[in-house]
Motif scaffolding. Structure first.
Motif: not given
Length: 280
Positions: A183-188, A257-259, A248-252, A174-177
């Motif tokens: 990145r961002s998540y959109d579960p609604g 990183y997350y893998c 949604r991923i916002h940087v290359w 969560i800290v890098p986000i």
């Protein structure tokens, strides 16, 4: 940086100093494990009451672009530093109910002062609820610390291992986000995108921690094969989340990183499993 931030920084510094003293007094690796475990217990409680329950809101003033991510920074001060440090002090110095009562009163006083200064806003939560929760949390912390002396096996071993692994994964997730919005998540689930991202992250990292603990418990297989298996599994999960537009991923560099960081955590934390099995 707002004036609120200095209060949070000051509290963090005091907590780190007390934590250093307690770790030096303990002179034991189990004290380090204990800090991680009690941090994760705080994270789990905070997930229920703060993230999903909207019980209160922190106002440290570190981040200007998102009030909710800024609140998360305040939550980290509490759950990663203040509360686990108090738990370790109680465990290491073997404080009984009088000492526990003093710790609860001190934390309650800080919470009251934070509310009065506008550093922290209560919604439906009350300071009394904090006190009630800590009367269970702190004795549990003592039990965990004492139990770490003895070898652990089976479900207990898996549970303790999860409590060590999970807060590291959760914090690194969560800290890098919060800082760079990679990145961002959109579960609604909520109306605020950062709140949605935080909530989904709280579920995501727990699942990843369970995957890593399960992998550690599997006796067969080469370590590097498991490393690649974890990275591959996360890559597949990432593709699925992208395809369903939950992610949604916002940087290359985000997918790399997350893998890789959970796989790296598996390599670095694998010896923890053996140490918990031995006890001491």
């Amino acid at each position: 940086m707002s004036s609120n931030a200095y209060w949070y920084i000051g509290l963090s510094i005091v907590s780190l100093l007390v934590l250093t003293i307690a770790l030096a007094r303990a002179k034991s690796l189990r004290a380090v494990f204990h800090v991680f475990m009690m941090t994760q217990m705080a994270y789990l409680i905070e997930t229920v009451i703060y993230i999903f329950g909207s019980s209160y809101f922190y106002r440290p003033g570190f981040l200007k672009d998102s009030a909710y991510f800024d609140s998360n920074m305040g939550a980290l001060t509490s759950n990663m530093l203040v509360i686990p440090t108090a738990a370790l002090v109680i465990a290491v110095y073997r404080l009984r109910w009088k000492g526990i009562a003093v710790a609860i009163a001190l934390i309650g006083a800080i919470e009251w002062l934070w509310v009065e200064l506008g550093l922290y806003t209560l919604n439906w939560w009350r300071i009394e609820y904090t006190a009630i929760g800590l009367t269970m949390y702190f004795p549990f912390a003592r039990l965990v610390y004492d139990r770490l002396r003895r070898p652990a096996a089976g479900i207990l071993h898996s549970s303790l291992l999860f409590l060590v692994v999970a807060p590291i994964l959760g914090t690194l997730h969560i800290v890098p986000i919060m800082l760079v919005m990679n990145r961002s998540y959109d579960p609604g689930w909520f109306g605020d995108p950062p709140h949605d991202t935080t909530a989904f992250s709280s579920v995501y990292y727990v699942v990843m921690a369970l995957v890593i603990v399960t992998t550690m418990k599997i006796q067969r297989g080469h370590t590097w094969v498991k490393f690649l298996a974890i990275a591959s599994f996360i890559f597949i999960v990432t593709r699925v989340l992208l395809a369903t537009e939950l992610l949604r991923i916002h940087v290359w560099w985000d997918p790399w990183y997350y893998c890789l960081f959970p796989s790296t955590a598996y390599l670095l934390l694998k010896p923890v499993s053996a140490r918990l099995a031995r006890g001491g």
